[in-house]
Design an enzyme around this catalytic site. Sequence first.
Site, PDB file in Angstrom:
ATOM      1  N   LYS A   1       0.830  -1.209   0.000  1.00  0.00           N
ATOM      2  CA  LYS A   1       0.000   0.000   0.000  1.00  0.00           C
ATOM      3  C   LYS A   1       0.870   1.267   0.000  1.00  0.00           C
ATOM      4  O   LYS A   1       0.661   2.174  -0.799  1.00  0.00           O
ATOM      5  CB  LYS A   1      -0.900   0.007   1.244  1.00  0.00           C
ATOM      6  CG  LYS A   1      -1.663   1.312   1.412  1.00  0.00           C
ATOM      7  CD  LYS A   1      -2.549   1.301   2.631  1.00  0.00           C
ATOM      8  CE  LYS A   1      -1.901   1.806   3.892  1.00  0.00           C
ATOM      9  NZ  LYS A   1      -1.621   3.250   3.938  1.00  0.00           N
ATOM     10  N   ASN A   2       1.856   1.301   0.901  1.00  0.00           N
ATOM     11  CA  ASN A   2       2.614   2.545   1.043  1.00  0.00           C
ATOM     12  C   ASN A   2       3.608   2.771  -0.093  1.00  0.00           C
ATOM     13  O   ASN A   2       4.250   3.820  -0.165  1.00  0.00           O
ATOM     14  CB  ASN A   2       3.331   2.583   2.389  1.00  0.00           C
ATOM     15  CG  ASN A   2       2.362   2.829   3.538  1.00  0.00           C
ATOM     16  OD1 ASN A   2       1.172   3.072   3.305  1.00  0.00           O
ATOM     17  ND2 ASN A   2       2.855   2.751   4.763  1.00  0.00           N
TER      18      ASN A   2
ATOM     19  N   CYS B   1      -5.870  13.226  12.469  1.00  0.00           N
ATOM     20  CA  CYS B   1      -6.523  11.933  12.298  1.00  0.00           C
ATOM     21  C   CYS B   1      -6.406  11.201  13.612  1.00  0.00           C
ATOM     22  O   CYS B   1      -5.868  11.736  14.579  1.00  0.00           O
ATOM     23  CB  CYS B   1      -5.907  11.146  11.155  1.00  0.00           C
ATOM     24  SG  CYS B   1      -4.276  10.550  11.521  1.00  0.00           S
TER      25      CYS B   1
ATOM     26  N   ARG C   1      -0.485  15.087  12.768  1.00  0.00           N
ATOM     27  CA  ARG C   1       0.099  14.803  11.445  1.00  0.00           C
ATOM     28  C   ARG C   1       0.176  16.017  10.512  1.00  0.00           C
ATOM     29  O   ARG C   1      -0.502  16.079   9.485  1.00  0.00           O
ATOM     30  CB  ARG C   1      -0.659  13.661  10.771  1.00  0.00           C
ATOM     31  CG  ARG C   1      -0.519  12.389  11.542  1.00  0.00           C
ATOM     32  CD  ARG C   1      -1.202  11.227  10.900  1.00  0.00           C
ATOM     33  NE  ARG C   1      -0.401  10.606   9.853  1.00  0.00           N
ATOM     34  CZ  ARG C   1      -0.737   9.457   9.260  1.00  0.00           C
ATOM     35  NH1 ARG C   1      -1.840   8.845   9.589  1.00  0.00           N
ATOM     36  NH2 ARG C   1       0.039   8.948   8.330  1.00  0.00           N
TER      37      ARG C   1
ATOM     38  N   ASP D   1       3.937   0.994  12.045  1.00  0.00           N
ATOM     39  CA  ASP D   1       2.778   0.301  11.469  1.00  0.00           C
ATOM     40  C   ASP D   1       2.655  -1.150  11.946  1.00  0.00           C
ATOM     41  O   ASP D   1       1.671  -1.819  11.620  1.00  0.00           O
ATOM     42  CB  ASP D   1       2.838   0.331   9.932  1.00  0.00           C
ATOM     43  CG  ASP D   1       2.458   1.694   9.391  1.00  0.00           C
ATOM     44  OD1 ASP D   1       2.006   2.554  10.168  1.00  0.00           O
ATOM     45  OD2 ASP D   1       2.612   1.909   8.167  1.00  0.00           O
TER      46      ASP D   1
ATOM     47  N   ARG E   1      -8.781  -0.466   4.052  1.00  0.00           N
ATOM     48  CA  ARG E   1      -7.855   0.504   3.457  1.00  0.00           C
ATOM     49  C   ARG E   1      -6.511  -0.156   3.161  1.00  0.00           C
ATOM     50  O   ARG E   1      -5.816   0.262   2.230  1.00  0.00           O
ATOM     51  CB  ARG E   1      -7.620   1.677   4.418  1.00  0.00           C
ATOM     52  CG  ARG E   1      -8.777   2.639   4.520  1.00  0.00           C
ATOM     53  CD  ARG E   1      -8.359   3.882   5.281  1.00  0.00           C
ATOM     54  NE  ARG E   1      -7.019   4.267   4.894  1.00  0.00           N
ATOM     55  CZ  ARG E   1      -6.086   4.712   5.723  1.00  0.00           C
ATOM     56  NH1 ARG E   1      -6.341   4.853   7.003  1.00  0.00           N
ATOM     57  NH2 ARG E   1      -4.896   5.023   5.278  1.00  0.00           N
TER      58      ARG E   1
HETATM   59  C1  UD1 Z   1       3.711   7.126   6.351  1.00  0.00           C
HETATM   60  C2  UD1 Z   1       2.906   5.889   6.090  1.00  0.00           C
HETATM   61  C3  UD1 Z   1       2.299   5.375   7.396  1.00  0.00           C
HETATM   62  C4  UD1 Z   1       3.377   5.208   8.456  1.00  0.00           C
HETATM   63  C5  UD1 Z   1       4.230   6.467   8.590  1.00  0.00           C
HETATM   64  C6  UD1 Z   1       5.431   6.281   9.499  1.00  0.00           C
HETATM   65  C7  UD1 Z   1       2.161   6.171   3.812  1.00  0.00           C
HETATM   66  C8  UD1 Z   1       1.035   6.419   2.891  1.00  0.00           C
HETATM   67  N1  UD1 Z   1       1.876   6.192   5.122  1.00  0.00           N
HETATM   68  O1  UD1 Z   1       2.808   8.109   6.838  1.00  0.00           O
HETATM   69  O2  UD1 Z   1       1.684   4.117   7.131  1.00  0.00           O
HETATM   70  O3  UD1 Z   1       2.771   4.959   9.712  1.00  0.00           O
HETATM   71  O4  UD1 Z   1       4.727   6.866   7.298  1.00  0.00           O
HETATM   72  O5  UD1 Z   1       6.212   5.222   9.045  1.00  0.00           O
HETATM   73  O6  UD1 Z   1       3.274   5.910   3.403  1.00  0.00           O
HETATM   74  N2  UD1 Z   1       5.494  15.045  10.482  1.00  0.00           N
HETATM   75  C9  UD1 Z   1       5.615  16.399  10.723  1.00  0.00           C
HETATM   76  N3  UD1 Z   1       5.611  17.254   9.645  1.00  0.00           N
HETATM   77  C10 UD1 Z   1       5.489  16.810   8.362  1.00  0.00           C
HETATM   78  C11 UD1 Z   1       5.373  15.444   8.136  1.00  0.00           C
HETATM   79  C12 UD1 Z   1       5.384  14.573   9.215  1.00  0.00           C
HETATM   80  O7  UD1 Z   1       5.722  16.832  11.863  1.00  0.00           O
HETATM   81  O8  UD1 Z   1       5.476  17.644   7.437  1.00  0.00           O
HETATM   82  C13 UD1 Z   1       5.523  14.094  11.627  1.00  0.00           C
HETATM   83  C14 UD1 Z   1       4.233  13.282  11.758  1.00  0.00           C
HETATM   84  O9  UD1 Z   1       3.248  13.994  12.485  1.00  0.00           O
HETATM   85  C15 UD1 Z   1       4.729  12.044  12.475  1.00  0.00           C
HETATM   86  C16 UD1 Z   1       6.144  11.849  11.899  1.00  0.00           C
HETATM   87  O10 UD1 Z   1       6.505  13.096  11.342  1.00  0.00           O
HETATM   88  O11 UD1 Z   1       4.812  12.262  13.862  1.00  0.00           O
HETATM   89  C17 UD1 Z   1       6.259  10.799  10.833  1.00  0.00           C
HETATM   90  O12 UD1 Z   1       5.233  10.990   9.888  1.00  0.00           O
HETATM   91  P1  UD1 Z   1       5.374  10.604   8.355  1.00  0.00           P
HETATM   92  O13 UD1 Z   1       6.580   9.755   8.150  1.00  0.00           O
HETATM   93  O14 UD1 Z   1       5.248  11.831   7.529  1.00  0.00           O
HETATM   94  O15 UD1 Z   1       4.075   9.717   8.150  1.00  0.00           O
HETATM   95  P2  UD1 Z   1       3.260   9.640   6.816  1.00  0.00           P
HETATM   96  O16 UD1 Z   1       4.182   9.862   5.690  1.00  0.00           O
HETATM   97  O17 UD1 Z   1       2.023  10.452   6.919  1.00  0.00           O
END
Ligand code: UD1
Length: 420
Positions: free
Chosen positions: A22-23, A117, A122, A307, A399
Amino acid sequence: MNKLLIEGGQPLIGELHAAGAKNAVLPILAATLLADEPVTLSNVPQLRDVTTSRALLERLGAQVTLHEPMTLEVDTRSVDKFCAPYDLVKTMRASILVLGPLLARYGYAEVSLPGGCAIGSRPVDQHLRGLRAMGAEIEVDAGYIRACCSGRLRGARLVLDLVTVTGTANVLMAATLAEGTTVIENAAREPEVVDLGDCLVAMGADITGLGTDTVVVRGVPRLHGTHYPVMPDRIETGTYLVAAAITHGQITIHGTRPACLDAVLLKLQEAGAQIDTGSDWIHLDMQGRRPQAVHLRTAPHPGFPTDMQAQFVALNAIAAGVGTITETVFENRFMHVNELQRMGALIRLEGNTAISTGVAQLTGAPVMATDLRASAGLVLAALAARGTTVVDRVYHIDRGYQGIEQRLTQLGASVRRITG
Ligand code: UD1
């Protein structure tokens, strides 16, 4: 609303073939917006998030054709809209992944703000900061991110404040069509980011350093079509391995990548599982034994994946001894703990650590899925519990897990989908 009705207590025994990740497929579908020729993707998992991504691409004007159950062709030459609207983004936060590609290819993008969420606030500040550094003008107004640039984006040196998976994917995709070289420091090393990068390279991008924390992208004027097989889903593999472990069973998963699961396999071994691996298969055997409780901390790859956290909280709930699980990636990712307590689990939350004293037996109960991986944890607990568990809000599971009830049934579990 769909629910899963699970009669627990059967050891899971059998074989499965891993589905596509998925990711990986979500960013790769977004990356098709960068190509000026059709892109064909195989090993595409049949998931609700893929249906949402397909709907989003079609909303932008792309032609998406299903050739076989798991092969999609995406032709983005007809794209003439540049907005990811709230009704799609609210069901899938990963819609933010179209921001970088739309901006890089068309010079304009509008994406609804994903907002919070169930697992925390996030934010997407790192995505926006990276794109701004590459010359984008971005405003956030009335719940929408509006980004534009005149001409091509410009290569830049980006230092991400924290490791973000979709943040890295967004700037990586944008950088492929930028003028000049982009260096992404503190880049995510997740295998799915590497898979996205490999697909971009197959489309003609010039990228080095994938899988390290410094990724270098030399921008090219165009990307072409390709055929790309999506990597197997390591989280799906990990979830079924835990399903076998928690029920004292044995399982072989084919078509997977053991090397992407090092941290998870290590913890399963600590829990008492015998693990054998080949180049593309993993065999787990509990030899009928109850698992031992494990201690772990989630961390960006190659650390233990967040995850897989809920699944191991479920494992610790019925394991022998006391186990501690610390969540360091997301601020509020223990929604499953309350539900597991309703099944008889002895878990105490101290800040971002769940301390479990394993019980010999959980008891089936009605429980509520709150997010994708939390629901996976509840399903695993239900498989091990005595009696019937009804898991509500199964749409969260759909999902990210292709045909979960068929796959679990194939392994000998008693699982039925009911409506109402
Ligand atoms: C992706 C994965 C999700 C997984 C996560 C962490 C996908 C579609 N989803 O989510 O399944 O749980 O990685 O491995 O690939 N953050 C910020 N600012 C930003 C972006 C992130 O503060 O601009 C923080 C987030 O709130 C979180 C951390 O960074 O605490 C990691 O998040 P991130 O790696 O971005 O998760 P996703 O990419 O949303």
